[in-house]
Design a protein around this motif. Structure first.
Motif, PDB file in Angstrom:
ATOM      1  N   ASP A 189       2.176   5.012   0.839  1.00  0.00           N
ATOM      2  CA  ASP A 189       2.062   5.951   1.961  1.00  0.00           C
ATOM      3  C   ASP A 189       1.989   7.376   1.415  1.00  0.00           C
ATOM      4  OD1 ASP A 189       4.635   6.713   1.318  1.00  0.00           O
ATOM      5  OD2 ASP A 189       5.555   5.937   3.143  1.00  0.00           O
ATOM      6  N   GLU A 190       1.942   8.338   2.305  1.00  0.00           N
ATOM      7  CA  GLU A 190       1.758   9.749   1.880  1.00  0.00           C
ATOM      8  C   GLU A 190       2.927  10.287   1.072  1.00  0.00           C
ATOM      9  OE1 GLU A 190       3.610   9.546   5.933  1.00  0.00           O
ATOM     10  OE2 GLU A 190       1.822   8.653   5.023  1.00  0.00           O
ATOM     11  N   ASN A 191       4.098   9.650   1.136  1.00  0.00           N
ATOM     12  CA  ASN A 191       5.276  10.126   0.395  1.00  0.00           C
ATOM     13  C   ASN A 191       5.471   9.425  -0.938  1.00  0.00           C
ATOM     14  OD1 ASN A 191       5.824  11.708   2.690  1.00  0.00           O
ATOM     15  ND2 ASN A 191       6.990  10.032   3.616  1.00  0.00           N
ATOM     16  N   TYR A 224       0.837  -1.198   0.000  1.00  0.00           N
ATOM     17  CA  TYR A 224       0.000   0.000   0.000  1.00  0.00           C
ATOM     18  C   TYR A 224       0.876   1.254   0.000  1.00  0.00           C
ATOM     19  CZ  TYR A 224       0.988  -0.347   5.018  1.00  0.00           C
ATOM     20  OH  TYR A 224       1.611  -0.460   6.226  1.00  0.00           O
TER      21      TYR A 224
END
Length: 176
Positions: free
Chosen positions: A84-86, A82
């Motif tokens: 991540d925000e980065n 999945y």
């Protein structure tokens, strides 16, 4: 005499050969991975090599000796990759002795790592991954190498058992 075809190694050949000698295992996949053990707060970046069913973690790409190693043969499951925000891709390996959280640079790389890990631990190429044909071909090659390696290991361990106990057919009865 033809030279066997080899994939180019990013690290100098000498380092590659030294790692091969130290670990005694075939290299299946390598690259940067961020690693976080279940007891730690922070991810740590390592140059990582998948050799047999072991992950070897090096502090940098050129380090001849690993700083950590992890046996993943007891892998029970792995989560989906999945983002991540980065934009990095994370997944978690569930091992009998705890969890290991891994983070790759992107989803493509994360899926490839997960695919190779599942291939060597489950002895089958995962069908559900959205991988490219070339990646799948390499995973099938790794699968064959790992199967052969395990057959060799089993043959060697059973051969050493055979040597300790001589087969009854070769035992001759001595006269009293």
């Amino acid at each position: 005499r033809e030279q066997p075809e080899e994939t180019p190694q990013p690290a100098p050949r000498r380092i590659f050969q030294e790692r091969q000698r130290i670990t005694g295992l075939p290299l299946y996949f390598q690259g940067y991975l961020s690693v976080r053990h279940s007891r730690c707060q922070e991810f740590r970046v390592y140059w990582t090599e998948l050799r047999g069913t072991m992950l070897f973690f090096y502090d940098d790409k050129k380090a001849p000796t690993y700083s950590q190693k992890l046996d993943i043969s007891a892998l029970t499951s792995a989560t989906n990759v999945y983002p991540d925000e980065n934009g990095s891709a994370q997944f978690i390996l569930m091992l009998s002795n705890g969890e290991l959280e891994l983070k790759a640079n992107n989803c493509e790389c994360g899926k490839e790592w997960k695919g190779y890990i599942l291939t060597v631990t489950k002895l089958s190429v995962p069908p559900d991954e959205s991988l490219l044909p070339g990646q799948l071909t390499r995973m099938h090659e790794v699968l064959e190498k790992e199967k052969k390696r395990r057959i060799m290991l089993n043959n060697c361990s059973s051969a050493s058992l055979d040597r300790k106990i001589p087969p009854s057919s070769t035992m001759t009865t001595m006269p009293a």
